[in-house]
Design an enzyme around this catalytic site. Structure first.
Site, PDB file in Angstrom:
ATOM      1  N   THR A  93      12.559 -14.513 -20.256  1.00 40.15           N
ATOM      2  CA  THR A  93      11.693 -15.480 -19.567  1.00 40.15           C
ATOM      3  C   THR A  93      11.289 -14.843 -18.240  1.00 40.15           C
ATOM      4  OG1 THR A  93      12.909 -17.331 -20.525  1.00 40.15           O
ATOM      5  CG2 THR A  93      11.553 -17.800 -18.586  1.00 40.15           C
ATOM      6  N   LYS A 168       6.219 -21.527 -22.260  1.00 44.00           N
ATOM      7  CA  LYS A 168       7.638 -21.725 -21.927  1.00 44.00           C
ATOM      8  C   LYS A 168       7.806 -22.438 -20.576  1.00 44.00           C
ATOM      9  CE  LYS A 168      12.084 -20.611 -21.335  1.00 44.00           C
ATOM     10  NZ  LYS A 168      13.195 -21.017 -22.119  1.00 44.00           N
ATOM     11  N   LYS A 243      15.422 -21.326 -12.173  1.00 42.31           N
ATOM     12  CA  LYS A 243      14.651 -20.089 -12.375  1.00 42.31           C
ATOM     13  C   LYS A 243      13.302 -20.418 -13.033  1.00 42.31           C
ATOM     14  CE  LYS A 243      14.257 -16.058 -15.303  1.00 42.31           C
ATOM     15  NZ  LYS A 243      14.751 -15.205 -16.386  1.00 42.31           N
TER      16      LYS A 243
END
Ligand code: NAD
Length: 289
Positions: A93, A168, A243
């Protein structure tokens, strides 16, 4: 296929093991000797140098902590080391801009490449039930799909390079927002004298229903089993939610998107993780409300 796999941590370790189970020859590299030894136990061939792992590979999969590391690993050890024509898959990611820049550099060097971040945590990585959201050309997607299918239950083409990362972070920004909303509603219901189970029975079949409530309820003993029932251990760490929210805010800035709720969720998770709760499941934020 001969597949190089770089980054064998919590997620990558199980993913590489599933490629071995599917019959691939996996050439593993990680900076951590422990992670590498674990990959060896799971049937991977181990290498002490990433470029060596890539030599002769028909595909390279990476599962690394952040965009800076992804960029440096591809520049130092993949481009020019993996055979020309290999297909490259970054499942980490990372920020959308870095994902697009690395894929552009890969294409200029003669590789097909996709960004393919995952939804699902360590259990899904081990169990081969991840969902992959994939950005890249149709040709790159076609080549990446069977490799990803060996590690997941769903592989979805999200569009051009970087669109996997875009999907995402938009998804996880929404998750952070509705988790906090769910926590607020349960905390307020209790203060107003409602039993949490009764509120669940009503809201889970009413218009406030959402995944954070019916699949991952932040209140212990309510709804299906969730990290709340295990003192908020395991699950999806608040530090990882933070994050992803920070990546979402960075992308929102660069795209000129208005995300006031995303910004508020980021600030709340910053406070929560900053108070020493980064290792707890993200639903533990209910304790602050
Ligand atoms: P992790 O820290 O457990 O694993 C990362 C691995 O990369 C480590 O083993 C580390 O030694 C290795 N590494 C770091 N720099 C390296 C380098 N230069 N060369 C080779 N190896 C290097 O992290 P994780 O939980 O496995 O997460 C990996 C990625 O997956 C992250 O981008 C994370 O955001 C994403 N992700 C994690 C989860 C989760 O639940 N853990 C869920 C979805 C997505």
């Amino acid at each position: 296929m001969k597949i190089a796999f770089i980054g064998l941590g919590n997620m990558g370790g199980g993913m590489a093991a599933n490629l071995v189970k599917a019959g691939h020859e996996v050439r593993a590299f990680d900076l951590s000797a422990e992670a590498l030894a674990h990959a060896g136990d799971n049937g991977c061939a181990t290498f002490t140098d990433a470029a060596e792992a890539c030599a002769g590979a028909e595909a390279v999969v990476t599962m690394l902590p952040n965009g800076g590391i992804v960029k440096s690993v591809y520049e130092a050890s993949v481009f020019g080391h993996a055979p020309a024509g290999a297909v490259l898959l970054d499942c980490s990611t990372i920020d959308v801009a870095t994902a697009r820049a690395v894929i552009e550099a890969a294409e200029a060097a003669g590789y097909d490449m996709v960004d393919a971040p995952v939804s699902g945590g360590i259990a899904a990585a081990n169990g081969g039930t991840l969902t992959f959201m994939v950005g890249g050309t149709g040709e790159a997607f076609k080549r990446a799909e069977p490799i990803l299918a060996a590690m997941g239950k769903a592989v979805i083409h999200a569009g051009d390079a970087g669109n996997g990362q875009a999907a995402k972070i938009c998804n996880n920004m929404l998750l952070g927002i509705h988790m906090i909303g769910t926590c607020e509603a349960f905390a307020m219901a209790q203060k107003l004298g409602l039993d949490p189970q009764t509120f669940y029975d009503i809201s889970s079949v009413s218009s406030g229903q959402c995944w954070s409530m019916t699949s991952y309820c932040p209140v212990p003993g309510v709804g299906p089993a969730s990290p709340a029932d295990n003192d908020y251990q395991g699950g999806f760490a608040a530090a990882l939610m933070l994050k992803d929210l920070r990546l979402a805010m960075e992308a929102a800035d660069s795209a000129g998107a208005a995300t006031p709720m995303g910004a508020r969720a980021t600030a709340l998770y910053e406070d929560f993780a900053g108070a020493g709760n980064g290792g707890k499941d993200f639903s533990a934020i209910i304790k602050t409300l």
